[in-house]
Every structure is written in C-alpha cells, then in structure tokens.
Motif scaffolding. Structure first.
Motif, PDB file in Angstrom:
ATOM      1  N   THR A  83      44.353  45.636  50.778  1.00 46.26           N
ATOM      2  CA  THR A  83      45.047  44.069  51.662  1.00 46.26           C
ATOM      3  C   THR A  83      44.910  43.265  52.745  1.00 46.26           C
ATOM      4  O   THR A  83      44.578  41.974  52.650  1.00 46.26           O
ATOM      5  CB  THR A  83      46.503  45.073  52.640  1.00 46.26           C
ATOM      6  N   PHE A 127      52.234  37.377  48.750  1.00 44.64           N
ATOM      7  CA  PHE A 127      51.291  37.743  49.668  1.00 44.64           C
ATOM      8  C   PHE A 127      49.737  37.446  49.619  1.00 44.64           C
ATOM      9  O   PHE A 127      48.983  36.442  50.650  1.00 44.64           O
ATOM     10  CB  PHE A 127      51.125  39.513  49.764  1.00 44.64           C
ATOM     11  N   LYS A 151      46.862  34.512  52.441  1.00 41.54           N
ATOM     12  CA  LYS A 151      46.309  35.754  52.931  1.00 41.54           C
ATOM     13  C   LYS A 151      44.555  35.007  52.352  1.00 41.54           C
ATOM     14  O   LYS A 151      43.912  35.031  53.763  1.00 41.54           O
ATOM     15  CB  LYS A 151      45.908  37.270  52.214  1.00 41.54           C
ATOM     16  N   LEU A 185      54.294  45.453  47.764  1.00 35.57           N
ATOM     17  CA  LEU A 185      53.081  44.378  46.986  1.00 35.57           C
ATOM     18  C   LEU A 185      53.024  45.041  45.617  1.00 35.57           C
ATOM     19  O   LEU A 185      51.410  44.598  45.021  1.00 35.57           O
ATOM     20  CB  LEU A 185      52.275  44.594  48.269  1.00 35.57           C
TER      21      LEU A 185
END
Length: 222
Positions: free
Chosen positions: A157, A185, A189, A99
């Motif tokens: 996150t 990612f 989300k 990430l």
C-alpha cells in the motif's frame, strides 16, 4: 512489447483473444499451465527475476489479479523496463476487507484448498469469471498454494506511491474476489493513473477485450 501476466489458478490461455497482437508475450505464472518446474520458495521474487531475463526493452505490462501485483513489483524493482502498467482487478493488500478480500474468508479458502484442491479451484474460477474454465488445467497443487500464500501476505500500500509511469486501473464493479475499492484507493495513490470501472466481474476483459486494446493502443481505433 506487451507483456501479459494472468491471475492465480488460470494460465496464459485466458488471454487467447489477444494472441494476435504483434510484439506481445504471454507468461504463465509458476506452477500454472506448462510452467511447473520452479522453486517453491521466494516464488514471486524469483519469478520477477525470470521475467527480467525475458524482457529485452521497455514494455507495457498487462497484469490481472495476482499478475497485476507481480507487474507492480516488477516495475518497482526494474522501472527502466516498464513504460506503462495496465492493472486489472488489482489489490495492493489482498488480505484486507476494503483493499482486497475479507481475511476470514481468505483463511477459509486456504483451508478448503488443502481439503479439496480441485473443486476449490474450479469454484474460485466460477466466482472470478462466472465460468469454471475446466478446459484450463489445474495448477500444480503445492507450488500454486505457496505462491498464493505469498501473494495474500503482501502489503504494498505504501509502495504504489512510487509508481511513476502511466498506469491504468481496470476493475469490475461486481468483482467478488477483490473489492473494487482497491482500485479506487490505488488510483488516489498513483499520481499518473486513471481508473476504469466496468459493470463486470473480476475479469472484465473476458466480456470486452476492447477495454484493454484501447489502453495498449490509445492513439488507434481498433
């Protein structure tokens, strides 16, 4: 209003190709450019309060790298002041190989900054953009080190799922600073987001400013 926030070690002149845009403000990060007088503790938190006083109406935030993370944190605290996020080279957790960046390399970089700040910064700029940008003044050493340290220890996150404004994630496929998987990612989300991947380095807007203009003015042909 369009609010531009640059990445670590550079200054607001990295956005010079956008200076002609109307209703736009370009902020220096603390300890960067001519913004050297700032408290060097709780820097990001205090900087968000600084930005809050400058933004008078709901705005589009255009953040690059560390500036992207600050844009997200600003939104999470003051959502009423943000109508859109444009996040370039964003990571919700920098000290993470998938990430962000390999934690071992991050530690080595911080040690290198302590030993040789000047050359480490210039080499970082080169890795980010394929250019040393020696015309941009070095940031203030102690304050910028502390700012970077705060950034690399953040983990948002789980927080990014709370973003509820249109969000564009722009990421260079050849990014050496932040793994492009970070934006993939984040795109998964953030429910109201789209992902644009460019065959470029960490700062794709330096090669093609149109990718940002298209997001600021989606209904116009610039």
């Amino acid at each position: 209003m369009n609010i531009f926030i640059h990445g670590w070690s550079f200054d607001k002149t990295i956005w010079k190709d956008f200076y002609n845009l109307e209703n736009s403000l370009f902020f220096n990060l603390p300890f960067h450019g001519d913004f050297k007088d700032f408290e060097d503790k709780n820097i990001i938190e205090n900087y968000i309060e600084y930005i809050k006083e400058k933004i008078k109406k709901s705005s589009t935030l255009i953040g690059w790298s560390l500036g992207a993370t600050i844009s997200v944190l600003f939104y999470l605290k003051y959502p009423e002041k943000v109508k859109k996020l444009i996040l370039i080279g964003f990571s919700p957790k920098f000290k993470d190989e998938k990430l962000g960046h390999n934690p071992k390399n991050v530690r080595a970089f911080m040690i290198s900054l302590k030993k040789d700040f000047k050359n480490t910064v210039f080499n970082f700029r080169k890795s980010s953009t394929n250019c040393y940008f020696k015309s941009i003044p070095l940031p203030e050493e102690k304050g910028s080190y502390n700012l970077l340290n705060e950034y690399i220890n953040l983990d948002i996150t789980s927080e990014i799922e709370k973003i509820d404004v249109p969000t564009t994630l722009i990421h260079g496929k050849k990014d050496k600073i932040i793994n492009p998987l970070a934006s993939i990612f984040s795109n998964q989300k953030i429910k109201n987001s789209k992902l644009i991947q460019i065959n470029s380095h960490h700062a794709p807007f330096l090669e093609d400013k149109q990718i940002i203009l298209n997001e600021i003015y989606p209904d116009l042909s610039i």
